[in-house]
Scaffold this active site. Structure first.
Site, PDB file in Angstrom:
ATOM      1  CD  GLU A   1      -6.174  -8.866  -7.300  1.00 10.93           C
ATOM      2  OE1 GLU A   1      -5.630  -9.675  -6.553  1.00 10.93           O
ATOM      3  OE2 GLU A   1      -7.344  -8.483  -7.113  1.00 10.93           O
TER       4      GLU A   1
ATOM      5  CG  HIS B   1     -10.275  -6.729  -8.947  1.00 10.92           C
ATOM      6  ND1 HIS B   1      -9.707  -7.000  -7.725  1.00 10.92           N
ATOM      7  CD2 HIS B   1     -11.310  -5.890  -8.688  1.00 10.92           C
ATOM      8  CE1 HIS B   1     -10.359  -6.342  -6.783  1.00 10.92           C
ATOM      9  NE2 HIS B   1     -11.329  -5.650  -7.336  1.00 10.92           N
TER      10      HIS B   1
ATOM     11  CG  ASN C   1     -10.981  -7.216  -2.457  1.00 11.46           C
ATOM     12  OD1 ASN C   1     -10.572  -6.156  -1.973  1.00 11.46           O
ATOM     13  ND2 ASN C   1     -11.721  -7.256  -3.547  1.00 11.46           N
TER      14      ASN C   1
HETATM   15  N1  CAA Z   1     -11.874   9.719  -9.587  1.00  6.48           N
HETATM   16  C1  CAA Z   1     -10.858  10.276 -10.289  1.00  6.48           C
HETATM   17  N2  CAA Z   1      -9.818  10.889  -9.725  1.00  6.48           N
HETATM   18  C2  CAA Z   1      -9.798  10.982  -8.378  1.00  6.48           C
HETATM   19  C3  CAA Z   1     -10.826  10.441  -7.585  1.00  6.48           C
HETATM   20  C4  CAA Z   1     -11.897   9.791  -8.233  1.00  6.48           C
HETATM   21  N3  CAA Z   1     -12.908   9.231  -7.560  1.00  6.48           N
HETATM   22  N4  CAA Z   1     -10.547  10.674  -6.287  1.00  6.48           N
HETATM   23  C5  CAA Z   1      -9.374  11.343  -6.270  1.00  6.48           C
HETATM   24  N5  CAA Z   1      -8.932  11.526  -7.518  1.00  6.48           N
HETATM   25  C6  CAA Z   1      -7.682  12.187  -7.930  1.00  6.48           C
HETATM   26  C7  CAA Z   1      -7.744  13.630  -7.568  1.00  6.48           C
HETATM   27  O1  CAA Z   1      -8.299  14.391  -8.611  1.00  6.48           O
HETATM   28  C8  CAA Z   1      -6.287  13.967  -7.385  1.00  6.48           C
HETATM   29  O2  CAA Z   1      -5.676  14.173  -8.643  1.00  6.48           O
HETATM   30  P1  CAA Z   1      -4.614  15.311  -8.814  1.00  6.48           P
HETATM   31  O3  CAA Z   1      -3.728  15.310  -7.625  1.00  6.48           O
HETATM   32  O4  CAA Z   1      -3.929  14.884 -10.033  1.00  6.48           O
HETATM   33  O5  CAA Z   1      -5.439  16.503  -8.915  1.00  6.48           O
HETATM   34  C9  CAA Z   1      -5.669  12.684  -6.856  1.00  6.48           C
HETATM   35  O6  CAA Z   1      -6.599  11.646  -7.173  1.00  6.48           O
HETATM   36  C10 CAA Z   1      -5.475  12.778  -5.369  1.00  6.48           C
HETATM   37  O7  CAA Z   1      -6.733  13.124  -4.795  1.00  6.48           O
HETATM   38  P2  CAA Z   1      -6.927  14.094  -3.564  1.00  6.48           P
HETATM   39  O8  CAA Z   1      -5.794  15.068  -3.534  1.00  6.48           O
HETATM   40  O9  CAA Z   1      -8.306  14.603  -3.606  1.00  6.48           O
HETATM   41  O10 CAA Z   1      -6.900  13.160  -2.307  1.00  6.48           O
HETATM   42  P3  CAA Z   1      -5.831  12.109  -1.834  1.00  6.48           P
HETATM   43  O11 CAA Z   1      -4.442  12.574  -2.077  1.00  6.48           O
HETATM   44  O12 CAA Z   1      -6.262  11.745  -0.491  1.00  6.48           O
HETATM   45  O13 CAA Z   1      -6.033  10.850  -2.806  1.00  6.48           O
HETATM   46  C11 CAA Z   1      -7.011   8.752  -3.160  1.00  6.48           C
HETATM   47  C12 CAA Z   1      -7.256  10.231  -2.944  1.00  6.48           C
HETATM   48  C13 CAA Z   1      -6.225   8.537  -4.446  1.00  6.48           C
HETATM   49  C14 CAA Z   1      -8.347   8.084  -3.266  1.00  6.48           C
HETATM   50  C15 CAA Z   1      -6.141   8.217  -1.942  1.00  6.48           C
HETATM   51  O14 CAA Z   1      -6.752   8.579  -0.728  1.00  6.48           O
HETATM   52  C16 CAA Z   1      -5.955   6.730  -1.955  1.00  6.48           C
HETATM   53  O15 CAA Z   1      -5.089   6.206  -2.657  1.00  6.48           O
HETATM   54  N6  CAA Z   1      -6.766   6.018  -1.139  1.00  6.48           N
HETATM   55  C17 CAA Z   1      -6.725   4.563  -1.089  1.00  6.48           C
HETATM   56  C18 CAA Z   1      -7.507   4.004  -2.248  1.00  6.48           C
HETATM   57  C19 CAA Z   1      -7.535   2.528  -2.236  1.00  6.48           C
HETATM   58  O16 CAA Z   1      -6.977   1.844  -1.383  1.00  6.48           O
HETATM   59  N7  CAA Z   1      -8.208   1.953  -3.225  1.00  6.48           N
HETATM   60  C20 CAA Z   1      -8.420   0.542  -3.321  1.00  6.48           C
HETATM   61  C21 CAA Z   1      -9.767   0.260  -2.755  1.00  6.48           C
HETATM   62  S1  CAA Z   1     -10.049  -1.459  -2.755  1.00  6.48           S
HETATM   63  C22 CAA Z   1     -10.570  -1.805  -4.273  1.00  6.48           C
HETATM   64  O17 CAA Z   1     -10.809  -0.987  -5.118  1.00  6.48           O
HETATM   65  C23 CAA Z   1     -10.733  -3.243  -4.526  1.00  6.48           C
HETATM   66  C24 CAA Z   1     -12.074  -3.816  -4.221  1.00  6.48           C
HETATM   67  O18 CAA Z   1     -12.454  -4.727  -4.935  1.00  6.48           O
HETATM   68  C25 CAA Z   1     -12.850  -3.437  -3.045  1.00  6.48           C
END
Ligand code: CAA
Length: 283
Positions: free
Chosen positions: A152, A140, A190
């Protein structure tokens, strides 16, 4: 076990991210979806992410081309016969996954491990539709896959230690940190994340505060990178609802009941970022 070619089934948000990371690691990748339009969209996302990495000076144009050249696109699931390892990242629906795993079991060679990126469906149940339940495992990844460190790794009832070790090593090769968990509804990620998001939705529903205020509290007060409602929109409200339903049904405790407001948004087609509207409106 010598893994050279990884098939990724499903080219959506998760599948394309997994394919990108696998190709970046040096694996040959076969990226599958049911329609050309879906595989092309997944490939374009990968292209866009790599182009950004080139512009940030992290990789060269040549490295980008090499990574892309390792990705083969297909709409034919039988191409899994060329794979040494399969990661399924299709829709979160047991019927769809069962069908895919039955086909994979038929067409891949018998030593191939079949992993599922399911976010909450039971690995043991997916494994049971195959004749190789000991080689079926949960892998996961988190969204966005290229950024998030965690994988995971979920053992089904029959998963062997050898299979677990191969998957643990593969996750490390891909630059991720594997964490072992057992097969319970929602696993660990989750089971903990979604009740928090659901509670945030209850807080909106009961008028405790606005979505903006709730997200600010969690971002500034708890140092979460995204507030729970922003994150819900990012994950997709349909996915959030389906995970809450799996927790509710699988654990049988009313504390997991999905908030009626979440149901209402999903019925309205307000699914978050992907439809342009959820708790927030996206241009
Ligand atoms: N794909 C690839 N890279 C991405 C991206 C994407 N969709 N979104 C953001 N990035 C990269 C950006 O390019 C940036 O890289 P650099 O700094 O190296 O240029 C870096 O991530 C940070 O992005 P931003 O500066 O645009 O924005 P941010 O600092 O707010 O980070 C984020 C974005 C990493 C998404 C951050 O907001 C974050 O960690 N959010 C929480 C994400 C989270 O909790 N994920 C788990 C979701 S639950 C899940 O996945 C499980 C499930 O089963 C539901």
């Amino acid at each position: 076990m010598d893994i050279k070619t990884i098939m990724v089934v499903g080219a959506g948000q998760m599948g394309s991210g997994i394919a990108q990371v696998a190709a970046q690691t040096g694996y040959q990748v076969i990226l599958h979806d049911i329609k050309d339009e879906f595989v092309n969209k997944g490939f374009n996302t990968i292209n866009k992410n790599l182009t950004r990495n080139v512009s940030k000076g992290r990789i060269t144009e040549q490295e980008k081309e090499d990574i892309l050249s390792r990705i083969k696109l297909t709409v034919n699931l039988e191409d899994a016969k060329e794979a040494d390892f399969v990661i399924e990242a299709a829709s979160e629906n047991m019927e769809i996954k069962s069908k895919i795993f039955k086909t994979l079991d038929k067409v891949t060679s018998k030593e191939v491990i079949l992993a599922s990126n399911t976010s909450s469906l039971p690995i043991t149940e997916i494994a049971a539709v195959t004749d190789r339940p000991e080689q079926v495992i949960g892998m996961h990844f988190m969204n966005p896959v290229p950024v998030m460190k965690l994988v995971e790794v979920i053992r089904g009832l029959a998963t062997t230690d050898e299979v677990y070790q191969v998957v643990e090593e593969l996750a490390k090769q891909m630059g991720k940190t594997p964490v072992e968990v057992n097969d319970f509804p929602g696993f660990v990620s989750n089971r903990i994340l979604l009740p928090m998001i659901n509670e945030a939705i209850y807080a909106v529903y009961e008028g405790v505060a606005t979505p903006e205020a709730i997200d600010q509290v969690m971002k500034l007060g708890m140092n979460h990178p995204m507030g729970p409602l922003e994150l819900a929109d990012f994950i997709g409200l349909d996915t959030c609802l389906s995970i809450m339903e799996i927790l509710h049904e699988g654990l049988g405790d009313s504390k997991y009941r999905p908030c009626p407001l979440l149901r209402k948004y999903v019925k309205a087609g307000w699914l978050g970022r992907k439809t342009g509207r959820g708790f927030y409106v996206y241009e």
